[in-house]
Design an enzyme around this catalytic site. Structure first.
Site, PDB file in Angstrom:
ATOM      1  N   ARG A   1       6.180  14.386  14.452  1.00  0.00           N
ATOM      2  CA  ARG A   1       5.049  15.322  14.428  1.00  0.00           C
ATOM      3  C   ARG A   1       5.242  16.407  15.487  1.00  0.00           C
ATOM      4  O   ARG A   1       5.059  17.595  15.214  1.00  0.00           O
ATOM      5  CB  ARG A   1       3.738  14.559  14.654  1.00  0.00           C
ATOM      6  CG  ARG A   1       3.318  13.759  13.438  1.00  0.00           C
ATOM      7  CD  ARG A   1       2.099  12.884  13.673  1.00  0.00           C
ATOM      8  NE  ARG A   1       1.685  12.270  12.409  1.00  0.00           N
ATOM      9  CZ  ARG A   1       1.033  11.125  12.304  1.00  0.00           C
ATOM     10  NH1 ARG A   1       0.685  10.453  13.390  1.00  0.00           N
ATOM     11  NH2 ARG A   1       0.705  10.652  11.115  1.00  0.00           N
TER      12      ARG A   1
ATOM     13  N   ASN B   1      -1.444  -1.241  12.444  1.00  0.00           N
ATOM     14  CA  ASN B   1      -2.211  -0.810  13.625  1.00  0.00           C
ATOM     15  C   ASN B   1      -3.247  -1.843  14.063  1.00  0.00           C
ATOM     16  O   ASN B   1      -3.704  -2.628  13.249  1.00  0.00           O
ATOM     17  CB  ASN B   1      -2.898   0.525  13.331  1.00  0.00           C
ATOM     18  CG  ASN B   1      -1.964   1.702  13.581  1.00  0.00           C
ATOM     19  OD1 ASN B   1      -1.204   1.699  14.544  1.00  0.00           O
ATOM     20  ND2 ASN B   1      -2.003   2.689  12.707  1.00  0.00           N
TER      21      ASN B   1
ATOM     22  N   GLY C   1       0.839  -1.198   0.000  1.00  0.00           N
ATOM     23  CA  GLY C   1       0.000   0.000   0.000  1.00  0.00           C
ATOM     24  C   GLY C   1       0.872   1.246   0.000  1.00  0.00           C
ATOM     25  O   GLY C   1       2.082   1.180  -0.236  1.00  0.00           O
TER      26      GLY C   1
ATOM     27  N   ASP D   1       2.923  -8.415  -1.640  1.00  0.00           N
ATOM     28  CA  ASP D   1       1.511  -8.286  -1.293  1.00  0.00           C
ATOM     29  C   ASP D   1       0.797  -9.589  -1.634  1.00  0.00           C
ATOM     30  O   ASP D   1       1.425 -10.552  -2.065  1.00  0.00           O
ATOM     31  CB  ASP D   1       0.870  -7.079  -1.989  1.00  0.00           C
ATOM     32  CG  ASP D   1      -0.182  -6.403  -1.095  1.00  0.00           C
ATOM     33  OD1 ASP D   1      -1.044  -7.134  -0.552  1.00  0.00           O
ATOM     34  OD2 ASP D   1      -0.146  -5.174  -0.936  1.00  0.00           O
TER      35      ASP D   1
ATOM     36  N   HIS E   1       0.670   4.096  20.818  1.00  0.00           N
ATOM     37  CA  HIS E   1       0.413   4.949  19.652  1.00  0.00           C
ATOM     38  C   HIS E   1      -1.074   5.258  19.624  1.00  0.00           C
ATOM     39  O   HIS E   1      -1.871   4.533  19.057  1.00  0.00           O
ATOM     40  CB  HIS E   1       0.839   4.201  18.383  1.00  0.00           C
ATOM     41  CG  HIS E   1       0.721   5.012  17.134  1.00  0.00           C
ATOM     42  ND1 HIS E   1       1.236   6.278  17.011  1.00  0.00           N
ATOM     43  CD2 HIS E   1       0.157   4.723  15.941  1.00  0.00           C
ATOM     44  CE1 HIS E   1       0.988   6.734  15.790  1.00  0.00           C
ATOM     45  NE2 HIS E   1       0.333   5.813  15.122  1.00  0.00           N
TER      46      HIS E   1
END
EC number: 1.1.1.37
Length: 312
Positions: free
Chosen positions: A156, A125, A14, A36, A180
C-alpha cells in the site's frame, strides 16, 4: 517414481482464501486444496471447480480441490489460514479476538494432525495475536509459523508513493514495521525510488500524508466497499510468501515473526524485516532505528500486547 508435487492448503474459502488459492495455482506454485466448514462444502467445491476450469484458458497446470475434510490437506508443504469471522457492528474487539482464537486453535489441531511438517502462514485478524495463538497451539518451531501483514502494508505504501511521484511501482521500495493496525511504522528512511531516498524526492508533508494513508489503508477499502474488506492485495501478499518458501528464494520480506529479544521485545509476534526461504523464517533482520522510530514501534507493540491479553 515421479517427483512429488508441491501442495498448498488454504483454510477459509472466502474472498481472500479463494483468491490466494487461484493465484497460487495460476503461478503453478503447487496443487491447491481449498478448505472450509462442512456447511460451506458445496460452495467451496464450486469455487475450486470454477478455478480449475480456468486453467485451460489461463494455461496453468495445477490441481485445485475444494473440500470440508482436512484429510484432503494431508502432507501439505504450506498451510495458509484465512479462516475467521470479520468484526460485525456492535461487536467488541475482545469478542472478535476470542471467537477467532477458538477458530485458530481448532484449525491448527487439524493442520498439525495431517501436515506435521508444514509451514503455516496466518492472515486472520487481529493477525499478530492470531499468529501467536497458532504458534502456541501447533507446538511448531517459530520458523514454521509466520503471519502476513507487512507485505500488504508495504505494498500500500509503495502504491501511494508511486502514484504521488508518477513512477512505476517496481522502482519503489519501502518497509513497514510493527503491528497490523493504526500504529504500524512505515520506515521512510529505508524507502527509495529507483535507489534514490524518498526524502530527497518528496516534501515532508506529502510523505506524512502517505504514511497516514498507509496506516488507514485497510479502513479506506472497507469504507469504499461498504461490505467486506480487501482481498486482492492480501491474497497477492500471501502468494508472494508462498512463492518465496516453495522456491527457497530467500526474499527480504516484512513478516510477522516471533521475537526473542530482537528489537528489545520478547515472546511476541510482530511485523519485522525477515528473510523468507525454504525453511520458512530464515532470519530476522534487525535495523538501526532512530529514537522516534523506536518509540513508534514501542507504541505498536503495546497495541499488540493489549490484544494478546484477551487470548486464553
Amino acid at each position: 517414481m515421479g517427483k512429488k508435487r508441491n501442495k498448498v492448503s488454504v483454510i477459509g474459502a472466502g474472498f481472500t482464501g479463494a483468491t490466494t488459492a487461484f493465484l497460487t495455482a495460476q503461478k503453478e506454485l503447487a496443487d491447491v486444496v481449498l478448505v472450509d466448514i462442512p456447511q460451506l462444502e458445496n460452495p467451496t467445491k464450486g469455487k475450486a471447480l470454477d478455478m480449475l476450469e480456468a486453467s485451460p484458458v489461463q494455461g496453468f497446470d495445477a490441481n485445485i480441490t475444494g473440500t470440508a475434510n482436512y484429510e484432503d490437506t494431508a502432507g501439505s508443504d504450506i498451510v495458509v489460514i484465512t479462516a475467521g469471522i470479520a468484526r460485525k457492528p456492535g461487536m467488541s474487539r475482545d469478542d472478535l479476538v476470542a471467537t477467532n482464537e477458538k477458530i485458530m486453535r481448532s484449525v491448527t489441531k487439524e493442520v498439525v494432525k495431517y501436515s506435521p511438517d508444514c509451514i503455516i502462514i496466518v492472515l486472520t485478524n487481529p493477525v499478530d495475536a492470531m499468529t501467536y495463538a497458532v504458534y502456541k497451539e501447533s507446538g511448531f518451531p517459530k520458523e514454521r509459523v509466520i503471519g502476513q501483514s507487512g507485505i500488504l502494508d508495504t505494498a500500500r505504501f509503495r502504491t501511494f508513493v508511486a502514484q504521488e511521484l508518477n513512477l512505476s511501482v517496481k522502482d519503489i521500495t519501502g518497509f513497514v514495521l510493527g503491528g497490523h493496525g493504526d500504529d504500524m511504522v512505515p520506515l521512510v528512511r529505508y524507502s527509495y525510488a529507483g535507489g534514490i531516498p524518498l526524502e530527497t524526492l518528496l516534501p515532508k508533508d506529502r510523505i506524512d500524508a502517505i504514511v497516514e494513508r498507509t496506516r488507514k489503508g485497510g479502513g479506506e477499502i472497507v469504507n469504499l466497499l461498504g461490505n467486506g474488506s480487501a482481498y486482492y492485495a492480501p491474497a497477492a501478499s500471501l502468494t508472494e510468501m508462498v512463492e518465496a518458501i516453495l522456491k527457497d528464494q530467500r526474499r527480504v520480506l516484512p513478516t510477522i515473526a516471533y521475537l526473542e529479544g530482537e528489537y528489545g521485545y520478547e515472546g511476541i509476534y510482530l511485523g519485522v524485516p525477515t528473510i523468507i526461504g525454504g525453511n520458512g523464517l530464515e532470519q530476522i533482520i534487525e535495523l538501526e532505528l532512530t529514537e522516534t522510530e523506536k518509540s513508534q514501534l514501542d507504541k505498536s507493540v503495546e497495541s499488540v500486547k493489549n490484544v494478546m491479553k484477551v487470548l486464553s
